[in-house]
Design an enzyme around this catalytic site. Structure first.
Site, short mmCIF file in Angstrom:
data_model
loop_
_atom_site.label_atom_id
_atom_site.label_comp_id
_atom_site.label_asym_id
_atom_site.label_seq_id
_atom_site.Cartn_x
_atom_site.Cartn_y
_atom_site.Cartn_z
N ASP A 186 0.85 -1.19 0.00
CA ASP A 186 0.00 0.00 0.00
C ASP A 186 0.89 1.25 0.00
O ASP A 186 1.42 1.65 1.04
CB ASP A 186 -0.88 -0.06 1.26
CG ASP A 186 -1.80 1.13 1.41
OD1 ASP A 186 -1.57 2.16 0.75
OD2 ASP A 186 -2.74 1.03 2.22
N HIS A 226 18.13 12.64 -17.86
CA HIS A 226 16.68 12.54 -17.82
C HIS A 226 16.08 12.73 -19.21
O HIS A 226 15.22 11.97 -19.64
CB HIS A 226 16.12 13.57 -16.85
CG HIS A 226 14.65 13.46 -16.66
ND1 HIS A 226 14.09 12.47 -15.89
CD2 HIS A 226 13.62 14.17 -17.17
CE1 HIS A 226 12.79 12.58 -15.92
NE2 HIS A 226 12.47 13.61 -16.69
#
Ligand code: MEV
Length: 438
Positions: free
Chosen positions: A295, A392
């Site tokens: 979770d 990136h």
């Protein structure tokens, strides 16, 4: 259009799709097709997904990747990661490779204590409440024995129940602050079931407690729920090496080590930077949490609360240079499960756990902490040297080309071209237009 709907959950899947596509999308036929296109062709798998949540109309895919070459406590791991952001998996893999030749990652579980609370209102004499609590404390354990029996057989269960007076914060507010050991289960259902039983015991026993006045007997239980703040369910992961081993291009090992230490100091001192610094850590943590069916909202909430535990939001990682040794480490609270929940239901979660050699919850805590530390190291390594955009944008290149509608052969040519050119939105657009016009 846009009117409330009655009994939506009882509609068939086709009817739900029809309603949503017709009432809320510009091209209902296309929307219908899109939602159906993402169904799994295996009806059994689809049914499983339909039943994870309510009102399912389709599946929402995220990439499932693997970052190899993690050496953790002298054992090799390939870490499954589920994430949509380009560069994250590449960064994890790069950090894993970097530390592979420098002793790898060392980890320790510092605690596994989970927490749950019964929040209640008692208006009366706290000394009497304390006496009452001491007398009935064994009843909490015995009344919950049918819930705790099998957990206890495996070595877990309720560790302690404490009475807390918080009436200075909210009028009459008191707590049963309870601690649990839930072994390989995340434990939410176990803890919440125990708490609801404690609440019932508390009310029943108070109701007939002879020393209470009528007002004191009327304990009001506000709620019973686990806490996602688990500062004692804690794991530490660390890397270290002699400074001389930090050989990087264009920067001396000492300068590199000092820059990393300073970058961490800045994240410790300044919340704006700390949030982004920790976000990078969560790139690694969440990706493994998602892949292993845990979770991530619970983890996120607990981790950020921990980052602020000393009164201001700060870095989760630490770095030092002592006696020419560079040390970089993280301490992070992670309440994870490797049994129960999605772990035995979602086929890819099962596979992710198998790839990790079916770890116990404590081992998964260590792997996840390493993923966070590796991610932070990779981010800082780029930030203090080349800057983040160079790597990136290279990783993001395919996303940009897909968005611009480049064909497969155009993508191949441009990936080649941008190996030696700077990637920006404008430069990619220009290069694509150029080959399209040729
Ligand atoms: C981007 O997803 C994460 C970073 O911003 C983390 C950082 O700045 O440390 C690169």
């Amino acid at each position: 259009m846009n009117t409330p709907v009655e009994g939506f959950s009882r509609l068939s899947k086709a009817e739900k799709i029809d309603w949503i596509a017709t009432n809320f999308t510009k091209n209902p036929e296309e929307s219908r097709q899109l939602l159906q296109q993402y169904w799994n062709t295996d009806g059994k798998v689809q049914k499983l997904h339909d039943e994870f949540i309510e009102n399912t109309v389709s599946n929402y895919y995220l990439p499932f990747a693997v970052a190899p070459n993690f050496l953790i406590n002298d054992r090799f791991y390939a870490i499954p990661m589920t994430i949509e952001e380009s560069s994250v998996v590449a960064a994890a893999s790069k950090a894993a490779k970097f530390w592979l030749n420098r002793g790898g990652f060392k980890t320790t579980v510092l605690g596994t204590e989970k927490i749950g609370q019964v929040h209640f209102i008692f208006n009366g004499d706290f000394n009497k409440l304390q006496d009452f609590f001491s007398k009935i404390k064994p009843d909490f354990f015995s009344d919950a024995s049918s819930i705790t029996k099998s957990m206890e057989k495996r070595g877990g269960g309720i560790k302690d129940i404490e009475l807390r007076d918080l009436s200075d914060k909210v009028k009459g507010y008191h707590q049963l602050h309870c601690t649990f050991e839930t072994l390989d289960a995340m434990g939410a259902n176990f803890i919440n079931s125990c708490l609801e039983q404690f609440a019932q015991t508390l009310k029943e026993k108070a109701n007939s407690y002879p020393d209470f006045t009528q007002k004191e007997r009327e304990i009001e239980v506000v709620m019973s729920i686990l806490s996602n703040y688990v500062p004692k369910c804690l794991v530490r992961a660390e890397v270290s090496c002699p400074i001389g081993a930090l050989n990087e291009d264009d920067i001396s090992p000492t300068e590199f080590a000092q820059k990393i230490v300073r970058a961490v100091e800045i994240a410790k001192a300044e919340p704006h930077r700390a949030v982004t610094h920790n976000k990078g850590i969560m790139n690694g943590i969440d990706a493994v949490i998602l892949a292993t069916g845990n979770d991530f909202r619970a983890i996120e909430a607990g981790v950020h609360a921990y980052a602020a535990k000393d009164g201001s939001y700060s870095s989760l990682t630490h770095a030092s240079i002592e006696d020419d040794i560079f040390k970089f480490w993280i301490e992070v609270p992670l309440a994870l499960g490797t049994v129960g929940g999605l772990t035995s239901l979602h086929p890819l979660v099962k596979l992710a756990l198998e790839i990790l050699q079916n770890p116990k919850a404590e081992e998964l805590m260590q792997i996840v902490a390493v993923a966070g530390l590796a991610q932070n190291f990779a981010a800082l390594r780029s930030l203090v040297t080349t800057g983040i955009q160079k790597g990136h944008m290279k990783m993001h290149l395919l996303n940009m080309l897909n968005q611009m509608g480049a064909s497969e052969s155009e993508k191949l040519q441009l990936v080649q071209y941008f190996k030696t050119h700077t990637v920006t939105n404008a430069s990619v657009k220009e290069a694509l237009e150029k080959i399209q016009s040729e």
